[in-house]
Scaffold this active site. Structure first.
Site, short mmCIF file in Angstrom:
data_model
loop_
_atom_site.label_atom_id
_atom_site.label_comp_id
_atom_site.label_asym_id
_atom_site.label_seq_id
_atom_site.Cartn_x
_atom_site.Cartn_y
_atom_site.Cartn_z
N ASP A 15 -2.35 1.48 12.82
CA ASP A 15 -0.75 1.50 13.03
C ASP A 15 -0.11 2.48 12.00
O ASP A 15 0.89 2.69 12.06
CB ASP A 15 -0.28 0.33 13.09
CG ASP A 15 -0.35 -0.60 12.15
OD1 ASP A 15 -1.09 -0.66 11.41
OD2 ASP A 15 0.58 -1.62 11.79
N HIS A 16 -0.89 2.76 10.96
CA HIS A 16 -0.24 3.57 9.96
C HIS A 16 -0.93 5.09 9.77
O HIS A 16 -0.27 5.82 8.92
CB HIS A 16 -0.40 3.16 8.35
CG HIS A 16 0.62 1.87 8.35
ND1 HIS A 16 1.45 1.76 7.79
CD2 HIS A 16 0.57 0.57 9.02
CE1 HIS A 16 2.33 0.53 7.88
NE2 HIS A 16 1.64 -0.15 8.87
N HIS A 33 -2.22 -5.80 0.21
CA HIS A 33 -2.19 -5.91 1.55
C HIS A 33 -3.70 -6.37 1.95
O HIS A 33 -4.46 -6.48 0.93
CB HIS A 33 -1.90 -5.01 2.47
CG HIS A 33 -1.81 -4.95 3.86
ND1 HIS A 33 -1.36 -6.14 4.45
CD2 HIS A 33 -2.05 -4.17 4.85
CE1 HIS A 33 -1.32 -5.92 5.85
NE2 HIS A 33 -1.80 -4.56 6.16
#
Lengths: 301, 301
Positions: free
Chosen positions: A64-65, A140
């Site tokens: 998603d990045h 993360h």
């Protein structure tokens, strides 16, 4: 400084929500930050000229990045780009993009320069006479960096009336704008403060996504004008945020408060919530100046 | 048989046009054919249930045909999929997808099974009691296959009135539907044609994109009901079509005529043309039954 949010939702692209991507316009640079699937369409919808983007910063290698990056890189070629393109991102990004191009027997007509990151310390990625960009090491599930964009101080502005009244020769103007005092022919020294005006204050923008609450970045981002901090969850889902190494709205606000930032922008919302207003409400209990990112929203500072 | 066009334009995703992807619903199967960037959003817009897709066919490894696949594969995991997913595509596709997942320290919760293709001869990829899927070797800049989907003949339908009038025992019904004649107790033989009705004719669909005009597929696709053939260019840009190994609308129509297909659907339009109606006009000079694919358009056969 202008921030265009192209996408600010977590996980997967949906009909009305896009994964993470944004464009920061700062001193005539246009920096693309993250590139989820669909970014190139979002760039078009936001009427952002592809040719003005020369630097792309990728925080981490979750889809998603960065799943929009291979397509964007291909599109630059189709648009006839010949200028250098710089891509900054975690080690492995070069191998991935290169493999995808190679499989399609494709290439770029322009120099595509990867700057692969591995350091866990803040690192300057870009610097010219106007801005600096450095990494903000985050926590993360995979190696992740935020990015800190800082304008450099501008020259002082000439106080036109003052230099005219004192009949100061143009030859001195460059030095005056550089901060120097002036020695007049009659022996008087005119302090710089009487000849110049304060320039606009340099702005700064810190992008922190994706990350769990990480108080040890406080010093690095202390006093920035704008902090974009992910808030995937609300406190009610704190167990999920801990498990997935994301932050809650409250944690993002706590970060903003600790670092005494000017404004907090929240984003990277999970789509499980009925309204993103809930994120603002939760954050405002901790920190006053909170804004909500929204796909297509533009912030002008 | 139902064909949902998710995207049918060449090159890059744009605000109003999507790169190639389509879903063929045939005898309760839902086959996804190609997967350009944005396919998962197009699936949502078209209200196609992700869980019904178990087989994905990728023609070739140009971005506009498969850059949506990594995101879709990730989304299947987020949606809690546990069923097998079969991906058919050129050799290299497994390495690409595996690398992208690995870089994000990601995985799939469901068995993801790659069927990598290298043969330049027609090859059966899938077969059950209802349908077959085989490759149609095409000529493009990289190794490319089209796909031929064929329904298998259904059993003959019982002629209820006839079997009732002749008082035929139910024990015979299975054999009758299988095509057998019946020997009555009085010695008469009743030919199958008197006891059954013709079942619906099995349908067939040939997907040919991307490719230059390739007459030697004629025999393989002879008489198919529906031919989807790329038409990136018009004859006025034939020089480009030759150079890029694409086809013109006229060439697609010539293919349709040579193979005596029922209907031709055009797609993979270059966005350089003002109106896609021009493709239909050019094709109709050669072949009568021409339809234009359009993003979101559904064909029901």
């Amino acid at each position: 400084m202008k921030l265009s949010i192209l996408g600010c939702y977590a996980a997967t692209p949906r009909t009305l929500t896009n994964p993470t991507s944004q464009v920061l316009e700062i001193r005539n640079h246009m920096f693309l930050i993250d590139c989820g699937e669909g970014t190139q369409v979002q760039l078009r919808k936001n009427r952002i000229k592809f040719s003005r983007i020369n630097h792309i910063f990728i925080s981490h290698l979750h889809g998603d990045h960065f799943f929009g990056l291979p397509g964007l890189i291909s599109t630059f070629r189709l648009l006839g780009r010949d200028k250098e393109m710089h891509v900054y991102g975690p080690k492995g990004i070069k191998e991935a993009i290169t493999l995808l191009l190679k499989l399609g027997d494709s290439w770029t007509n322009y120099p595509l320069i990867f700057h692969e990151l591995t350091s866990k310390e803040p690192t300057i990625l870009f610097e010219d006479d106007k801005v600096t960009v450095e990494t903000i090491p985050l926590n993360h599930r995979v190696y992740t960096n935020g990015f800190l964009f800082r304008e450099k101080p501008l020259e002082r502005k000439l106080n036109i009336e003052a230099v005219r009244d004192l009949k100061i020769d143009k030859a001195h103007f460059r030095n005056i704008k550089g901060g120097e005092d002036v020695l007049l022919d009659d022996g008087r020294i005119i302090p710089n403060g009487k000849l110049t005006l304060d320039p606009p204050k340099p702005m700064s923008y810190a992008y922190c996504s994706d990350t769990q609450f990480k108080p040890d970045i406080t010093e690095q981002i202390m006093g920035v004008d704008i902090l974009y901090h992910e808030a995937t969850f609300l406190e009610t889902e704190k167990h999920l945020s801990a498990k997935t190494k994301h932050a809650t709205a409250k944690e993002a606000a706590t970060m903003a408060k600790m670092a005494k930032v000017g404004k907090l922008i929240l984003g990277h919302y999970s789509t499980r919530y009925k309204s993103i207003d809930l994120f603002k409400e939760e954050a405002e209990e901790i920190f006053e100046n909170v804004e909500l990112a929204g796909d297509g929203r533009i912030f002008q500072f």
